[in-house]
Design a protein around this motif. Structure first.
Motif, PDB file in Angstrom:
ATOM      1  N   ARG A   1       0.816  -1.218   0.000  1.00 43.75           N
ATOM      2  CA  ARG A   1       0.000   0.000   0.000  1.00 43.75           C
ATOM      3  C   ARG A   1       0.841   1.255   0.000  1.00 43.75           C
ATOM      4  O   ARG A   1       0.589   2.181  -0.741  1.00 43.75           O
ATOM      5  CB  ARG A   1      -0.928   0.012   1.215  1.00 43.75           C
TER       6      ARG A   1
ATOM      7  N   ARG B   1       7.747  -7.232 -10.188  1.00 43.17           N
ATOM      8  CA  ARG B   1       6.665  -7.753 -11.041  1.00 43.17           C
ATOM      9  C   ARG B   1       7.169  -8.043 -12.452  1.00 43.17           C
ATOM     10  O   ARG B   1       6.774  -9.031 -13.064  1.00 43.17           O
ATOM     11  CB  ARG B   1       5.513  -6.739 -11.087  1.00 43.17           C
TER      12      ARG B   1
ATOM     13  N   ARG C   1       0.928  -9.551 -16.308  1.00 44.15           N
ATOM     14  CA  ARG C   1       0.878  -8.536 -15.251  1.00 44.15           C
ATOM     15  C   ARG C   1      -0.481  -8.568 -14.568  1.00 44.15           C
ATOM     16  O   ARG C   1      -0.605  -8.351 -13.365  1.00 44.15           O
ATOM     17  CB  ARG C   1       1.172  -7.142 -15.827  1.00 44.15           C
ATOM     18  N   GLY C   2      -1.520  -8.821 -15.365  1.00 40.61           N
ATOM     19  CA  GLY C   2      -2.865  -8.943 -14.789  1.00 40.61           C
ATOM     20  C   GLY C   2      -2.948 -10.119 -13.827  1.00 40.61           C
ATOM     21  O   GLY C   2      -3.483 -10.001 -12.729  1.00 40.61           O
TER      22      GLY C   2
ATOM     23  N   ALA D   1      -1.166  -9.264 -10.581  1.00 40.27           N
ATOM     24  CA  ALA D   1      -1.991  -8.381  -9.742  1.00 40.27           C
ATOM     25  C   ALA D   1      -3.105  -9.179  -9.070  1.00 40.27           C
ATOM     26  O   ALA D   1      -3.410  -8.987  -7.888  1.00 40.27           O
ATOM     27  CB  ALA D   1      -2.580  -7.241 -10.577  1.00 40.27           C
ATOM     28  N   MET D   2      -3.710 -10.098  -9.832  1.00 36.02           N
ATOM     29  CA  MET D   2      -4.764 -10.949  -9.293  1.00 36.02           C
ATOM     30  C   MET D   2      -4.220 -11.790  -8.146  1.00 36.02           C
ATOM     31  O   MET D   2      -4.847 -11.911  -7.086  1.00 36.02           O
ATOM     32  CB  MET D   2      -5.286 -11.852 -10.408  1.00 36.02           C
TER      33      MET D   2
ATOM     34  N   GLU E   1      -3.617  -9.683  -5.024  1.00 33.48           N
ATOM     35  CA  GLU E   1      -4.887  -9.297  -4.399  1.00 33.48           C
ATOM     36  C   GLU E   1      -5.539 -10.483  -3.692  1.00 33.48           C
ATOM     37  O   GLU E   1      -6.005 -10.374  -2.560  1.00 33.48           O
ATOM     38  CB  GLU E   1      -5.848  -8.756  -5.470  1.00 33.48           C
ATOM     39  N   VAL E   2      -5.586 -11.619  -4.388  1.00 32.00           N
ATOM     40  CA  VAL E   2      -6.252 -12.796  -3.816  1.00 32.00           C
ATOM     41  C   VAL E   2      -5.534 -13.237  -2.531  1.00 32.00           C
ATOM     42  O   VAL E   2      -6.171 -13.551  -1.529  1.00 32.00           O
ATOM     43  CB  VAL E   2      -6.333 -13.941  -4.854  1.00 32.00           C
TER      44      VAL E   2
ATOM     45  N   GLU F   1      -6.309 -10.636   0.247  1.00 33.55           N
ATOM     46  CA  GLU F   1      -7.693 -10.777   0.723  1.00 33.55           C
ATOM     47  C   GLU F   1      -7.849 -12.068   1.538  1.00 33.55           C
ATOM     48  O   GLU F   1      -8.551 -12.109   2.536  1.00 33.55           O
ATOM     49  CB  GLU F   1      -8.677 -10.801  -0.464  1.00 33.55           C
ATOM     50  N   TRP F   2      -7.195 -13.111   1.062  1.00 34.60           N
ATOM     51  CA  TRP F   2      -7.248 -14.416   1.732  1.00 34.60           C
ATOM     52  C   TRP F   2      -6.719 -14.327   3.163  1.00 34.60           C
ATOM     53  O   TRP F   2      -7.261 -14.937   4.086  1.00 34.60           O
ATOM     54  CB  TRP F   2      -6.433 -15.428   0.919  1.00 34.60           C
TER      55      TRP F   2
ATOM     56  N   LEU G   1      -5.995 -22.490  -2.433  1.00 36.61           N
ATOM     57  CA  LEU G   1      -5.631 -21.158  -2.909  1.00 36.61           C
ATOM     58  C   LEU G   1      -4.555 -21.265  -3.987  1.00 36.61           C
ATOM     59  O   LEU G   1      -4.649 -20.657  -5.063  1.00 36.61           O
ATOM     60  CB  LEU G   1      -5.109 -20.339  -1.714  1.00 36.61           C
TER      61      LEU G   1
ATOM     62  N   TYR H   1      -5.926 -22.816  -7.157  1.00 35.38           N
ATOM     63  CA  TYR H   1      -6.726 -21.857  -7.929  1.00 35.38           C
ATOM     64  C   TYR H   1      -5.828 -20.940  -8.754  1.00 35.38           C
ATOM     65  O   TYR H   1      -6.042 -20.765  -9.957  1.00 35.38           O
ATOM     66  CB  TYR H   1      -7.623 -21.014  -7.014  1.00 35.38           C
TER      67      TYR H   1
ATOM     68  N   ALA I   1      -5.673 -20.818 -12.664  1.00 33.73           N
ATOM     69  CA  ALA I   1      -6.160 -19.567 -13.256  1.00 33.73           C
ATOM     70  C   ALA I   1      -5.227 -19.111 -14.377  1.00 33.73           C
ATOM     71  O   ALA I   1      -5.677 -18.667 -15.427  1.00 33.73           O
ATOM     72  CB  ALA I   1      -6.279 -18.484 -12.184  1.00 33.73           C
TER      73      ALA I   1
END
Lengths: 208, 208
Positions: free
Chosen positions: A115, A131, A156-157, A160-161, A164-165, A168-169, A180, A183, A187
């Protein structure tokens, strides 16, 4: 690198060795406390040197933090790809598992860092470079070392996913770690189908 | 809301109306300049009121910025789902296209915002709420209004991927907008296959 410039800290070190020692001490400290609270005092105390010496190597606290972040990122990147001999699917799964493990060990730090990195260009650059290097690892892993821009965009997408996952997890860990990782692994291969919109000629390997 | 508290700005407005007017003026200003450079002076000047009146409604500049960001987010959320009568696939494609168009119109602002949001908890909360509401939009759209946590996790991942891909795409726009939108749309449906790892019982609709 043979000129000893100081005997502080009980050892005679060259400037290169001293720089490395201070960064290593910083990396140690941030495994248990947030990087944005890292101080020259804390590094000086643990290294057994004066605060002035820390500032001699790192003119500002942000310089010190950026150097520590960079060293921690190098450590993470090595952990992500321990065995390039594995097949692409196993390498990817091992990499995702290592990433989850790494964040799991020091979650507060990673959340704070990712952040606050947005607001500080030096920290942001370290994240960006990491990245880009993860993108390189993946494209090398799937046998497309010189990927078209559209494929890099898709990867890159996915990165980022993944970030984030995992973040959040961490909040409530409602799903077992293994699910996890499965997935996120699956993905990436699932995205092989739509990726033709961005990079028409690219062919992903089979997940095997 | 009938008590006029002021006649500044050439109009007698109730406190609620004045608050709304100042936010609307702020939203206007940030369509052409970055939110983090929004000042009470600029809002006061354009609204034709005193700076003191702006501070009466927004004690700090961060309060004003957060209110403006919230209003801009509401505008974006409305744009993302103009017609709930469409089928899930068309709604999703329309939503992604609206998101790309929105960012395309004020790219510098979105990039600055999404980065600086990490460092300010008020801005961060607005982004978080927007992401939660986009998740709700999608789950309602695919006919799973009360989704298990694992599905929400997967959708948050897709939203992060979408934000990242659009922001990276802005740098050089190497891919036509339409391909970008098609990729992000198809990517969501492609994730229906691996999502069983996170949410075993969930069934995505066919992309149609």
């Amino acid at each position: 690198m043979t000129s000893d410039t100081t005997t502080e800290g009980g050892r005679r070190l060259s400037p290169g060795q001293r720089h490395e020692q201070l960064v290593a001490v910083g990396v140690e400290i941030v495994t248990t406390s947030p990087l944005d609270q890292l101080t020259a005092d804390a590094v000086a105390e643990r290294a057994g040197v004066s605060k002035g010496l820390v500032f001699h190597y790192f003119p500002s606290i942000r310089d010190l933090q950026a150097a520590v972040l960079r060293a921690a990122m190098e450590e993470l990147l090595r952990a992500l790809d321990p065995d390039p001999q594995l097949d692409p699917s196993e390498r990817l799964k091992g990499g995702v598992a290592a990433f989850v493990r790494y964040i799991d060990q020091q979650p507060a730090n990673y959340v704070t860092l990712s952040r606050s990195a947005g607001a500080d260009h030096r920290l942001h650059e370290v994240f960006e470079e990491a990245r880009e290097r993860v993108t390189d690892l993946i494209t090398a892993g799937i046998g497309i070392p010189d990927p078209p821009d559209g494929l890099r965009l898709a990867l890159r997408g996915w990165i980022a996913m993944t970030e984030e996952v995992v973040l959040e997890w961490l909040i409530d860990r409602q799903v077992p770690t293994e699910q996890l990782v499965d997935y996120l692994h699956d993905a990436l291969f699932a995205l092989a189908a739509p990726v033709h919109h961005l990079a028409p000629a690219v062919e992903f390997p089979d997940p095997g």
